[in-house]
Design an enzyme around this catalytic site. Structure first.
Site, mmCIF file in Angstrom:
data_model
loop_
_atom_site.group_PDB
_atom_site.id
_atom_site.type_symbol
_atom_site.label_atom_id
_atom_site.label_comp_id
_atom_site.label_asym_id
_atom_site.label_seq_id
_atom_site.Cartn_x
_atom_site.Cartn_y
_atom_site.Cartn_z
ATOM 1 N N HIS A 95 0.839 -1.202 0.000
ATOM 2 C CA HIS A 95 0.000 0.000 0.000
ATOM 3 C C HIS A 95 0.876 1.254 0.000
ATOM 4 O O HIS A 95 2.068 1.189 0.290
ATOM 5 C CB HIS A 95 -0.839 0.066 1.283
ATOM 6 N N TYR A 111 -2.212 -1.490 8.910
ATOM 7 C CA TYR A 111 -1.045 -2.131 8.271
ATOM 8 C C TYR A 111 -0.156 -2.825 9.297
ATOM 9 O O TYR A 111 -0.106 -2.415 10.455
ATOM 10 C CB TYR A 111 -0.182 -1.086 7.545
ATOM 11 N N HIS A 114 -2.539 -3.153 -3.514
ATOM 12 C CA HIS A 114 -3.937 -2.968 -3.100
ATOM 13 C C HIS A 114 -4.857 -2.895 -4.328
ATOM 14 O O HIS A 114 -5.958 -3.436 -4.332
ATOM 15 C CB HIS A 114 -4.029 -1.681 -2.267
ATOM 16 N N LYS A 146 -8.684 1.140 -6.905
ATOM 17 C CA LYS A 146 -7.893 2.222 -6.330
ATOM 18 C C LYS A 146 -6.555 2.280 -7.043
ATOM 19 O O LYS A 146 -6.159 1.314 -7.687
ATOM 20 C CB LYS A 146 -7.616 1.956 -4.842
ATOM 21 N N CYS A 179 -3.768 2.851 -5.282
ATOM 22 C CA CYS A 179 -2.848 2.359 -4.249
ATOM 23 C C CYS A 179 -2.223 1.024 -4.696
ATOM 24 O O CYS A 179 -2.944 0.136 -5.112
ATOM 25 C CB CYS A 179 -3.631 2.175 -2.959
HETATM 26 ZN ZN LIG Z 1 -4.035 0.661 0.080
#
Ligand SMILES: [Zn+2]
Length: 307
Positions: free
Chosen positions: A12, A41, A119, A125, A127
């Site tokens: 991420h 995380y 991710h 996304k 990310c």
């Molecule tokens: Zn992420």
């Protein structure tokens, strides 16, 4: 060390502007503000390449919806350009080196980790703002090669199921074009008066799709209608068989049915011991309480998973 069965690392970014340092404490605060128990995380890599521990590895993280179980979440600080919006691979040299190091040491410690993903492989996304799977493919690759499934065609498998449902069995619906499937297709085509191609060609698929509704588990309503129709058919057959008095006979048989249901209830009621009602009520209350507790727990977990 952890007893969690780890199989994947998901990378991420913190989605913070290029060049801005953000501490683990700050990210933890953001995540706790969302009502989570801890930072989502497991590791955070600062701009200087220093690896900070987040949530203990022994605990399931909250970083990728639907895939938190069995994964390790690593986040690097940065991920968007200085405008604070545009996704950008802002990793410093130190961050890149630290990330690679961390991945290598995790894979050495937990050989069950077979895949490095970003991710964005599991969510719409940007990310982590770089193609993690591609970049670490040679790390995942060695094992990925052995775990690649055989060349199974899902559409073919589905059509095989329809073929079985149509009454033309061919062995396993394995998604693989074999002699038994080809023969079953030809038999079906012959019966339907279609060209015997042995393939799921357009005409064959169109015909097979007619029975799709009765096979697909997503459409139970159709099955219900089918049952209803069958019931009506039975009644109208009875009516036809008994001629003019049919309707009366049918009504009588419905009434008879109702009586027997009432009779069963009455018989049951007269045999119920005195303790039955309080015990049943207590049981129902416990069930309800437990369901409520589970639902609440699930909701909390779901909220955490909205990473
Ligand atoms: Zn992420």
């Amino acid at each position: 060390m952890t007893n969690r069965k780890l199989n994947e690392i998901v990378v991420h970014c913190a989605a913070t502007p290029e060049g801005r340092e953000v501490s683990v404490a700050t990210i933890r605060k953001w995540h706790k503000a969302r009502g989570w128990s801890d930072i989502g995380y497991h590791f955070v890599i600062g701009l200087d390449g220093k690896v900070h521990k987040g949530r203990p590895l022994s605990k399931t993280g909250a970083h990728v919806r639907g895939r938190n179980r069995g994964t390790v979440g690593i986040c690097y600080v940065g991920g968007v350009s200085r405008d604070g919006r545009t996704p950008k691979d802002t990793r410093t040299h130190s961050q890149k080196a630290a990330l690679l190091n961390l991945i290598n040491s995790l894979m050495a410690e937990y050989p069950s980790i077979k895949l490095i993903s970003g991710h964005h492989d599991y969510a719409a996304k940007a990310c982590p703002s770089f193609p993690a799977r591609e970049q670490y493919a040679d790390l995942s690759g060695a094992v990925a090669k052995t775990s690649t499934p055989p060349n199974v065609d899902e559409r073919y498998r589905y059509l095989q199921r329809l073929l079985t449902a149509a009454g033309y069995p061919h062995g396993l619906a394995d998604g693989i074009k074999g002699p038994r499937t080809i023969k079953a297709i030809k038999d079906y085509q012959e019966f339907m008066g279609l060209p015997k191609s042995g393939e799921f060609d357009k005409a064959t698929v169109v015909n097979l799709r007619v029975i799709e509704e009765t096979v697909s588990p997503r459409r139970p309503a159709v099955t219900a209608v089918a049952f209803k129709t069958a019931a009506f058919d039975r009644i109208s057959t009875e009516k036809a068989a008994s001629g003019t008095g049919g309707t009366l006979t049918t009504l009588a048989s419905i009434k008879e049915g109702a009586d027997s249901v009432g009779g069963i209830v009455a018989t049951f009621a007269s045999h119920v011991p005195d303790w039955f009602v309080p015990v049943a009520l207590t049981g129902a209350a416990l069930c309800f309480g437990y369901t409520w507790y589970r639902r609440d727990k699930r909701q909390r977990e779901a909220q955490e998973a909205l990473a």
